[in-house]
Design a protein around this motif. Structure first.
Motif, PDB file in Angstrom:
ATOM      1  N   THR A  12       0.831  -1.196   0.000  1.00 13.04           N
ATOM      2  CA  THR A  12       0.000   0.000   0.000  1.00 13.04           C
ATOM      3  C   THR A  12       0.871   1.253   0.000  1.00 13.04           C
ATOM      4  OG1 THR A  12      -1.723  -1.204   1.175  1.00 13.04           O
ATOM      5  CG2 THR A  12      -1.840   1.173   1.266  1.00 13.04           C
ATOM      6  N   GLU A  13       2.047   1.160   0.620  1.00  9.80           N
ATOM      7  CA  GLU A  13       2.926   2.336   0.687  1.00  9.80           C
ATOM      8  C   GLU A  13       3.461   2.713  -0.695  1.00  9.80           C
ATOM      9  OE1 GLU A  13       3.572  -0.618   1.800  1.00  9.80           O
ATOM     10  OE2 GLU A  13       5.626  -1.224   1.388  1.00  9.80           O
ATOM     11  N   LEU A  15       1.624   1.937  -3.600  1.00  9.06           N
ATOM     12  CA  LEU A  15       0.413   2.353  -4.314  1.00  9.06           C
ATOM     13  C   LEU A  15       0.099   3.820  -4.018  1.00  9.06           C
ATOM     14  CD1 LEU A  15      -1.834   1.124  -6.106  1.00  9.06           C
ATOM     15  CD2 LEU A  15      -3.143   0.688  -4.032  1.00  9.06           C
ATOM     16  N   THR A  16       0.253   4.182  -2.766  1.00  8.43           N
ATOM     17  CA  THR A  16      -0.088   5.554  -2.373  1.00  8.43           C
ATOM     18  C   THR A  16       1.087   6.507  -2.523  1.00  8.43           C
ATOM     19  OG1 THR A  16       0.486   5.054  -0.090  1.00  8.43           O
ATOM     20  CG2 THR A  16      -1.813   4.773  -0.717  1.00  8.43           C
ATOM     21  N   GLY A  17       2.227   6.002  -2.951  1.00  6.04           N
ATOM     22  CA  GLY A  17       3.323   6.897  -3.276  1.00  6.04           C
ATOM     23  C   GLY A  17       4.185   7.321  -2.107  1.00  6.04           C
ATOM     24  N   ARG A  18       3.943   6.743  -0.911  1.00  2.31           N
ATOM     25  CA  ARG A  18       4.851   7.104   0.166  1.00  2.31           C
ATOM     26  C   ARG A  18       6.230   6.533  -0.107  1.00  2.31           C
ATOM     27  NH1 ARG A  18       3.169   4.601   4.515  1.00  2.31           N
ATOM     28  NH2 ARG A  18       1.374   3.720   3.471  1.00  2.31           N
ATOM     29  N   VAL A  19       6.270   5.445  -0.855  1.00  2.72           N
ATOM     30  CA  VAL A  19       7.551   4.886  -1.284  1.00  2.72           C
ATOM     31  C   VAL A  19       7.552   4.834  -2.806  1.00  2.72           C
ATOM     32  CG1 VAL A  19       8.926   2.782  -1.363  1.00  2.72           C
ATOM     33  CG2 VAL A  19       7.908   3.532   0.791  1.00  2.72           C
ATOM     34  N   VAL A  20       8.639   5.316  -3.412  1.00  2.00           N
ATOM     35  CA  VAL A  20       8.763   5.242  -4.865  1.00  2.00           C
ATOM     36  C   VAL A  20       9.303   3.873  -5.239  1.00  2.00           C
ATOM     37  CG1 VAL A  20      10.045   6.115  -6.844  1.00  2.00           C
ATOM     38  CG2 VAL A  20       9.121   7.704  -5.160  1.00  2.00           C
ATOM     39  N   VAL A  43       0.914  -2.304  -9.614  1.00  2.00           N
ATOM     40  CA  VAL A  43       1.153  -1.990  -8.208  1.00  2.00           C
ATOM     41  C   VAL A  43      -0.112  -2.342  -7.442  1.00  2.00           C
ATOM     42  CG1 VAL A  43       1.805  -0.204  -6.562  1.00  2.00           C
ATOM     43  CG2 VAL A  43       2.606  -0.069  -8.925  1.00  2.00           C
TER      44      VAL A  43
ATOM     45  N   PRO B  25       0.613   7.987  -7.465  1.00  2.00           N
ATOM     46  CA  PRO B  25       0.517   8.361  -6.053  1.00  2.00           C
ATOM     47  C   PRO B  25      -0.357   9.592  -5.803  1.00  2.00           C
ATOM     48  CG  PRO B  25       2.769   7.814  -6.616  1.00  2.00           C
ATOM     49  CD  PRO B  25       1.993   7.816  -7.905  1.00  2.00           C
ATOM     50  N   SER B  28      -3.886   8.645  -6.130  1.00  2.00           N
ATOM     51  CA  SER B  28      -4.267   7.805  -4.996  1.00  2.00           C
ATOM     52  C   SER B  28      -4.758   8.676  -3.838  1.00  2.00           C
ATOM     53  CB  SER B  28      -3.047   6.978  -4.572  1.00  2.00           C
ATOM     54  OG  SER B  28      -3.418   5.928  -3.726  1.00  2.00           O
ATOM     55  N   THR B  41      -2.664   0.208  -9.549  1.00  2.00           N
ATOM     56  CA  THR B  41      -2.083   1.035 -10.597  1.00  2.00           C
ATOM     57  C   THR B  41      -1.404   0.090 -11.580  1.00  2.00           C
ATOM     58  OG1 THR B  41      -1.692   2.959  -9.190  1.00  2.00           O
ATOM     59  CG2 THR B  41      -0.313   2.756 -11.164  1.00  2.00           C
ATOM     60  N   THR B 231      -0.883  -0.496   7.439  1.00  2.00           N
ATOM     61  CA  THR B 231       0.316  -0.823   6.680  1.00  2.00           C
ATOM     62  C   THR B 231       1.506  -0.158   7.343  1.00  2.00           C
ATOM     63  OG1 THR B 231       0.076   1.073   5.210  1.00  2.00           O
ATOM     64  CG2 THR B 231      -0.915  -0.986   4.482  1.00  2.00           C
ATOM     65  N   CYS B 233       5.698   0.752   6.790  1.00  2.00           N
ATOM     66  CA  CYS B 233       6.817   0.711   5.859  1.00  2.00           C
ATOM     67  C   CYS B 233       7.981   1.526   6.355  1.00  2.00           C
ATOM     68  CB  CYS B 233       6.386   1.143   4.469  1.00  2.00           C
ATOM     69  SG  CYS B 233       6.319   2.906   4.252  1.00  2.00           S
ATOM     70  N   ARG B 235      10.778   4.104   5.373  1.00  2.00           N
ATOM     71  CA  ARG B 235      11.025   5.098   4.341  1.00  2.00           C
ATOM     72  C   ARG B 235      12.106   6.048   4.804  1.00  2.00           C
ATOM     73  NH1 ARG B 235       8.215   9.785   1.382  1.00  2.00           N
ATOM     74  NH2 ARG B 235       7.861  10.666   3.427  1.00  2.00           N
TER      75      ARG B 235
END
Lengths: 470, 470
Positions: A12-13, A15-20, A43, B25, B28, B41, B231, B233, B235
């Protein structure tokens, strides 16, 4: 026959762009090198059904190979191994050899971090050793083993798709890849792969619509572009033209490249994959010339970009980040009167910063950047995106200079990033021997000097603008 | 009922990673705010069949909304509008009003870039005005109009999926989004959307496996985690825990957060979405304290990160990039003898850089960073990834300091980036009043001072390492 692959990036991180995602692109390059066609990257978030749907999509597309990244960690939302097992019709079993191996790895950790919850570690250990029965197990790089999982013999009878399950951290995924490729399952996939050739041309200083025109010219001139797969894109203000073709179409590609060369000789700066960063680094290293910078609006980004490459210490002694006007005067020697008279964002201050950087760092070449990155600070005469850049070289007489004003589109981050690209191209041209005529004012840069159309809008003003949209 | 959406990002340059996708992102976040669930995506190359397959995948998944980005430009490989038209069963027609509108936009361009090929522009104009019949047309931001396309009435009879077609450049896509949401087609989709709540907790200084343990503790303590979507992660060296829940589960979330707070009080640094960057900026701004830095291995990245935020000039006068030892001495006043005695990568030099930055920029707080980013330069005693960081504050008596050595994992880019994260956390702790005891040597940092487990391996040493794998 061409072999096609799909990549599933989980998390999810992501998908939502918190991680590239860095794995999809990296895997794309690897697949290309193996002659495998990369059809899609999907993704998906951390939900079983979404992951299963993505695997099903790829299978229905007839892809022979699926690669997943992520979802092998110790937390409850890491479920990739189990989902892939279910998808391939294989039950999950504890692999005791893998469990022992992970426990060994964790021992070192327990010594180093003595206060950790031992029970938590033991559970994480066991979870990561539960794998689909009959899968090829790839030795852990961190603690997570990778997997290569073919369909269970009892299922539909096809040997494909083979699913390669890799960990999410790029360092681990990359280290584990060679072992994945060596498995019998992966080799079976590769048996059908063909090979491609590819080449990238890089241009700086024209809008993308000109490339569309060039492609039409080539086609009208009899070049069979259908034999090539050509993509163009704007990246950090530069245009990249990437072509890919099967070995039989070598002549077609050569003819296409000839048309590009003849129409864009002045703005084509790279045909060997080298970025402008690498070109500048190579020129500095081979000439023994050093470069220093004094930055205002870019706030250190140019220095950071110049030191991205290993070995930068050979030609980069350092830089000044002169955000405040006092810093411009005290560190880079820009007279306060000059700032008062022309403003901090001006041709004069950009030149003085370049010269000041040279002097402060004892470098042959200096770069000065001063501009308005926004969102605030713009005026009618100097709107947000106005940036003055100057490069000067002091080991020749008279001092050689290139000074430009550009109006860059986009937000604060775009303006700052794009400024470093313009600076590197000015630096490249200076090192290749170009310079402004002494005494010439730079407010109306000549078209020839920077490879840009005439007018006060510099080359990088076009991305996202009226031409080269997309 | 929940409404689900999929995003299709087009472009071989994105698939292969030459361009990082920023649209997936961003979309999203927008979908989340509208109460729409972002399921997938898909990144596809510039091939009609792959794009059609992705649309078909989403339709079969029963998604009500599909958003595409890219493929609206002037070149031949930009084919999104036509493919979406075909997918929705609508023929392509030239929209003359749109053609006229684009031509108007291009007129300004033709004045500014007089040497462009007029024929090329005219063709690009016309191509971009050919749209699926009956689609809602979104006014161009660049030259490409956007589209909102429902299935043709004659097709299967469903009103879904609605396909929103947006341009690739993030600036254009973002500017066009509100108009897309306002269309009747989009509103029909939203009629079924529900609302979610979400919250992010950020922690710095523990491995991810500890969060897995905390979730088990919460579950065993009776917290119904199944009512939350959680979730986690890693980062840039920090752990993010993002939870999402429907309004009825507010109490469950509160109970979960209480468990996290009680177990990780010392390392939980943000519960309001603010990054450490923003926290530091806010503290500096409200206290009127300024900060300067002197960087070696990070080469300007910390200065660049400190100036990422608008308004940084209020508290950041500037910085020094002292790559060469001479620059460390001349600009930051680090005695050459100190470097000779302890080496450039040492506690003493990090402290002297911090003090030198303060002095050179007349700032209250200074940051010094010196380390070995690799790939070369490591030794047995100071392997690649060894970084010394020091922050000092000179407006108190005695000078307050925090100095740490960390061993960071990963490649050159990882070490450089992660160093800036550690620096910001040290800065945050210094501004909150923490400091090392005077005279204390920092080679064995205390666990309490930096929120990290004891031992010489700092907090950020864990990502990709044996714990917190993934």
């Amino acid at each position: 026959m061409s072999v096609r692959a799909g990549v599933v990036v989980t998390g999810t991180e992501v998908l939502t762009g918190r991680v590239v995602d860095r794995n999809g692109p990296w895997l794309s390059d690897q697949l290309f090198a193996l002659g495998v066609d990369h059809a899609h990257t999907v993704v998906v978030g951390d939900r079983d059904d979404d992951m299963l749907a993505a695997l099903g999509f790829f299978a229905r597309q007839g892809l022979e190979l699926i690669i997943t990244s992520g979802g092998l960690g110790p937390t409850e939302d890491d479920r990739t191994a189990e989902i892939v097992g279910r998808f391939q019709g294989r039950e999950m079993v504890l692999d005791e050899a893998t469990e022992a191996r992970i426990w060994e790895i964790l021992s070192g950790l327990r010594t180093r971090w003595p206060h950790l919850d031992e029970d938590a570690i033991r559970r994480a250990n066991r979870k990561q050793a539960v794998v689909p029965r009959g899968a090829a197990i790839l030795p852990p790089v961190g603690t997570a083993p990778g997997l290569v999982v073919a369909p269970a013999p009892s299922s539909a009878g096809s040997r494909f798709p083979v699913v390669v399950v890799l960990p999410g951290p790029p360092r681990e995924l990359q280290a584990m890849w060679p072992a994945a490729v060596e498995t019998a399952e992966f080799r079976a996939v590769l048996a059908g792969a063909s090979s491609y050739r590819s080449k990238m041309l890089r241009l700086f200083g024209i809008p993308e619509s000109e490339i569309a025109a060039t492609m039409r010219v080539a086609r009208e001139g009899g070049v069979d572009l259908d034999a090539l797969e050509i993509t163009t894109c704007l990246r950090r203000g530069e245009i990249e033209i990437v072509s890919r073709w099967e070995p039989g179409a070598d002549d077609v590609y050569r003819a296409f490249e000839d048309v590009v060369r003849s129409r864009h000789a002045d703005v084509l700066f790279s045909d060997d994959g080298r970025s402008v960063d690498t070109q500048v680094a190579d020129m500095l290293r081979s000439s023994g010339i050093s470069v220093a910078c004094a930055e205002s609006c870019t706030g250190g980004l140019l220095a950071a970009r110049l030191t991205e490459l290993d070995g930068a210490s050979e030609y980069f002694p350092g830089g000044l980040v002169t955000y405040a006007n006092e810093a411009k005067s005290e560190l880079a020697g820009v007279p306060a009167s000059l700032i008062a008279e022309h403003g901090a964002v001006s041709e004069e201050v950009a030149k003085a910063l370049a010269d000041g950087a040279r002097a402060a760092l004892h470098a042959e070449v200096g770069v000065g950047i001063t501009g308005i990155a926004g969102p605030g600070g713009g005026t009618e005469g100097k709107p947000v995106g106005t940036v003055w850049l100057s490069v000067s070289r002091g080991d020749v007489d008279p001092v050689a200079r290139l000074t430009r004003r550009v109006h860059l589109p986009g937000g604060r981050a775009d303006v700052r990033d794009r400024s470093t690209t313009v600076a590197l191209h000015l630096l490249r041209r200076l090192l290749m021997g170009e310079s402004d005529a002494p005494g010439e004012r730079a407010a109306e840069p000549s078209a020839a000097a920077a490879g840009e159309p005439s007018g006060t809008h510099g080359p990088a003003a076009t991305e996202g603008g009226p031409v080269g949209d997309e």
